[in-house]
Structures are given as structure tokens and as C-alpha cells.
Design a protein around this motif. Structure first.
Motif, PDB file in Angstrom:
ATOM      1  N   GLN A  29      -0.158  16.623   3.981  1.00  0.00           N
ATOM      2  CA  GLN A  29      -1.304  15.932   4.595  1.00  0.00           C
ATOM      3  C   GLN A  29      -0.865  14.850   5.577  1.00  0.00           C
ATOM      4  O   GLN A  29      -1.698  14.185   6.186  1.00  0.00           O
ATOM      5  CB  GLN A  29      -2.178  15.317   3.502  1.00  0.00           C
ATOM      6  N   GLU A  54       0.848  -1.187   0.000  1.00  0.00           N
ATOM      7  CA  GLU A  54       0.000   0.000   0.000  1.00  0.00           C
ATOM      8  C   GLU A  54       0.889   1.244   0.000  1.00  0.00           C
ATOM      9  O   GLU A  54       1.854   1.324   0.761  1.00  0.00           O
ATOM     10  CB  GLU A  54      -0.914   0.014   1.232  1.00  0.00           C
ATOM     11  N   ASN A  55       0.597   2.190  -0.860  1.00  0.00           N
ATOM     12  CA  ASN A  55       1.362   3.437  -0.917  1.00  0.00           C
ATOM     13  C   ASN A  55       0.490   4.479  -1.613  1.00  0.00           C
ATOM     14  O   ASN A  55       0.090   4.308  -2.763  1.00  0.00           O
ATOM     15  CB  ASN A  55       2.661   3.239  -1.696  1.00  0.00           C
ATOM     16  N   ALA A  56       0.203   5.562  -0.897  1.00  0.00           N
ATOM     17  CA  ALA A  56      -0.659   6.600  -1.454  1.00  0.00           C
ATOM     18  C   ALA A  56      -0.069   7.233  -2.715  1.00  0.00           C
ATOM     19  O   ALA A  56      -0.799   7.825  -3.523  1.00  0.00           O
ATOM     20  CB  ALA A  56      -0.927   7.678  -0.408  1.00  0.00           C
ATOM     21  N   ASN A 107       1.300  12.215   4.801  1.00  0.00           N
ATOM     22  CA  ASN A 107       1.616  10.915   4.238  1.00  0.00           C
ATOM     23  C   ASN A 107       3.098  10.615   4.406  1.00  0.00           C
ATOM     24  O   ASN A 107       3.956  11.403   3.967  1.00  0.00           O
ATOM     25  CB  ASN A 107       1.257  10.879   2.748  1.00  0.00           C
ATOM     26  N   PRO A 108       3.462   9.494   5.027  1.00  0.00           N
ATOM     27  CA  PRO A 108       4.874   9.213   5.316  1.00  0.00           C
ATOM     28  C   PRO A 108       5.717   8.966   4.062  1.00  0.00           C
ATOM     29  O   PRO A 108       6.895   9.339   4.032  1.00  0.00           O
ATOM     30  CB  PRO A 108       4.815   7.972   6.208  1.00  0.00           C
ATOM     31  N   ALA A 138       5.337  10.257   0.977  1.00  0.00           N
ATOM     32  CA  ALA A 138       5.602  11.537   0.331  1.00  0.00           C
ATOM     33  C   ALA A 138       6.551  12.385   1.173  1.00  0.00           C
ATOM     34  O   ALA A 138       7.450  13.047   0.649  1.00  0.00           O
ATOM     35  CB  ALA A 138       4.293  12.282   0.079  1.00  0.00           C
ATOM     36  N   THR A 139       6.364  12.342   2.498  1.00  0.00           N
ATOM     37  CA  THR A 139       7.251  13.095   3.389  1.00  0.00           C
ATOM     38  C   THR A 139       8.680  12.596   3.288  1.00  0.00           C
ATOM     39  O   THR A 139       9.636  13.385   3.294  1.00  0.00           O
ATOM     40  CB  THR A 139       6.760  12.982   4.846  1.00  0.00           C
ATOM     41  N   LEU A 190       0.661  16.010  -0.746  1.00  0.00           N
ATOM     42  CA  LEU A 190       0.449  14.743  -0.057  1.00  0.00           C
ATOM     43  C   LEU A 190       1.303  14.678   1.207  1.00  0.00           C
ATOM     44  O   LEU A 190       0.852  14.177   2.249  1.00  0.00           O
ATOM     45  CB  LEU A 190       0.786  13.585  -1.003  1.00  0.00           C
ATOM     46  N   ALA A 191       2.525  15.191   1.124  1.00  0.00           N
ATOM     47  CA  ALA A 191       3.402  15.232   2.306  1.00  0.00           C
ATOM     48  C   ALA A 191       2.812  16.147   3.382  1.00  0.00           C
ATOM     49  O   ALA A 191       2.832  15.810   4.577  1.00  0.00           O
ATOM     50  CB  ALA A 191       4.795  15.701   1.912  1.00  0.00           C
TER      51      ALA A 191
END
Length: 303
Positions: free
Chosen positions: A214, A170-172, A216-217, A219-220, A211-212
Motif C-alpha cells: 500500500q 507515528e508509524n502505521a 507504507n514506508p 513496512a517497505t 501494508l508495504a
């Protein structure tokens, strides 16, 4: 009394901006024309640059003292004196100097003082100025470098998404790129990626950054990694200064202007070695660099 003024030209991959300034640094007139990137279309770039300058000359009743042209792609094609001479020949033989767009931005960002300037937009580069000497790190293009740039952020994020896809994790970022490329299967995005221009790829970095923001690890992690790589380039450049080292670092370009998270990671990384480093955000009006240019290397065209 005759009005005396000078012209700064910021010629990039999407447009050329020429601005005339009086001796007090006040803007008189501004002209925008098409792309001025020399290594993409040399003849078109020269035409756009000289058209902008000549329009200013026609609009202003005064005496133009000199013209400073900062041009994307000049470092690739070289021959700066010849480029300056060609431009001069097409603008009434005015004293002209040709420099890279990054050096023009350096003059503007530091207001003529010693220090460093980081540009991170589609690409990236660090330029340092100390006692008239230029130090450059990075800036090797999308394939060999451009750490922390919009292109590099998108590329790193897409690679992370593809790795997760292969692992069936899973990965946004997978959903993000499926949406950006308008595909249902992330593998289908790769063919579209290879057909895109660098600016088109770089534009997707905004969505990765959102996305970061928000939380999201994945993207961060991409933003942090690219910030650390760009900070590495800054540190390498500052290491090359002579003591006492200038500590001002100006930041410019769309990535650094709009991505607070990346700036925070970058600054914290540099402060680990240079805790006295002082970061400022440049106003981006790089044509103003002509006001701060202390060089005497302005040339007239001679046949």
C-alpha cells in the motif's frame, strides 16, 4: 508387466505428503498425514511418515523401487542413516534414504541440475548443489538467523513498531500490530508475542507485506531489509561455488511465492554481484525430488 514406481515424502511441521511416481515421473497416488518434523515429536513424525508410505504401498499394485524422505528437523537430530533404517523397517524393508526437507526441495526446484534453492516460509535457508556437493548458508532458526522468512519479517516489523512507540512517533506498524494482537497499547502485545509459536508469528508477515504494497514506508523498509539479508545469504553461497559457477536460483516457500516486492528487492541485490543469475519459482511439489535424486545411498533395514 509389474508397475515399477518410487515414493517421495515431504515431511514438514504441519503435515506430511507422500506421493508415488511411475518411472516416467507421472503421479500415481498421493497421501497426506500429520506433522513429520522430527525434532518436535520424533515418534509422532516417524509414525505419520510411515503411515503415509504404507497407505501408498497398500493402494498401488506394483513394485516400489525406493523411498526418499525429506524431513524437517533432520539436520537438528542428525543420524540420517539410522532414521532411514527405522523408516525402512516399518515399510517392508524397502530401500530408503533420509534427507533434510530443504535438500528434497533442492532436488525438485533444480530438477536434478546444479544451482541453488532458497526456501523462505516460516524459516529460511539457502542450499546450493554443485557436482554432487551441497553448500548451505543460513537456516539457523528464528533466534540465530532465518533472514527473509515470515518470522524474521514479523519480528523486524514489530521491533520497528516498538521503537516508534517508545519515541512516540507515528508509524502505521503500531496500528497494524495493535489490531493483529488485539490490544490498545502496543506494549501489551509483547506478552502475547512470547506465547506464540513460530508459525503463528510468521503468519503476520502477510499483513506487513500488504501494508508495504500500500506504499507504507516503514513496512517497505522492513521488506527491503529482509530481502537484502536473504540476498546476502545467497551471495555467500554462490561465492563458495567453484568456477564455473551455476547461475540458476530456484525460489520456494510461502514468502517468496507470495511476496513480489521482496522477490524484486532480493533479485536486484543478487544481480549487483551476479548479473547472470537466473531466478525461477519452484512448483513446491517437493516430493517430486525423488525423481531427480541421483544418489545411490538408499539403505535397507538390517537387524
Amino acid at each position: 508387466m509389474t508397475l515399477k514406481y518410487q515414493i517421495g515424502v515431504d515431511a514438514g511441521g504441519t503435515h506430511t505428503i507422500a506421493i508415488a511416481y511411475d518411472t516416467a515421473g507421472q503421479e500415481l497416488e498421493q497421501i497426506e498425514t500429520g506433522p513429520g518434523q522430527l525434532n518436535t515429536d520424533y515418534e509422532d513424525a516417524i509414525n505419520n511418515i510411515t503411515t503415509a508410505i504404507n497407505q501408498l504401498l497398500n493402494q498401488i499394485d506394483g513394485d516400489c523401487q525406493r523411498v526418499l524422505c525429506g524431513m524437517a528437523g533432520l539436520s537438528v537430530i542428525g543420524n540420517a542413516p539410522q532414521v532411514a533404517a527405522e523408516i525402512s523397517s516399518k515399510i517392508g524393508n524397502l530401500p530408503t534414504r533420509a534427507v533434510t526437507d530443504s535438500l528434497l526441495a533442492l532436488y525438485n526446484g533444480l530438477k536434478g541440475e546444479d544451482g541453488g534453492l532458497v526456501i523462505a516460509g516460516t524459516g529460511s535457508v539457502f542450499n546450493g548443489l554443485q557436482k554432487g556437493h551441497i553448500i548451505t548458508t543460513g537456516g539457523y532458526g528464528a533466534v540465530l538467523g532465518d533472514e527473509g522468512s515470515g518470522y524474521a519479517i514479523t519480528l523486524a516489523a514489530l521491533k520497528a513498531a516498538l521503537l516508534s512507540w517508545d519515541k512516540r512517533e507515528e508509524n502505521a506498524l503500531i496500528q497494524l500490530f495493535n489490531q493483529l494482537f488485539d490490544v490498545e497499547n502496543l506494549v501489551d502485545a509483547t506478552a502475547k508475542f512470547y506465547q506464540m509459536s513460530n508459525p503463528e508469528v510468521a503468519s503476520m508477515a502477510v499483513d506487513v507485506a500488504k501494508l508495504a504494497d500500500q506504499g507504507n514506508p516503514a513496512a517497505t523498509a522492513v521488506i527491503k531489509q529482509q530481502a537484502q539479508l536473504l540476498a546476502r545469504d545467497i551471495i555467500i553461497g554462490m561465492d563458495r561455488y567453484e568456477d564455473p559457477k551455476p547461475m540458476t536460483v530456484a525460489l520456494t516457500g510461502s514468502v517468496l511465492a507470495n511476496n513480489q516486492m521482496l522477490r524484486n528487492f532480493l533479485e536486484n541485490e543478487v544481480w549487483k554481484k551476479y548479473p547472470k543469475a537466473k531466478f525461477t519459482v519452484s512448483n513446491g511439489e517437493n516430493a517430486r525430488g525423488v525423481i531427480y535424486d541421483k544418489s545411490n545411498d538408499y539403505r535397507h533395514f538390517t537387524s
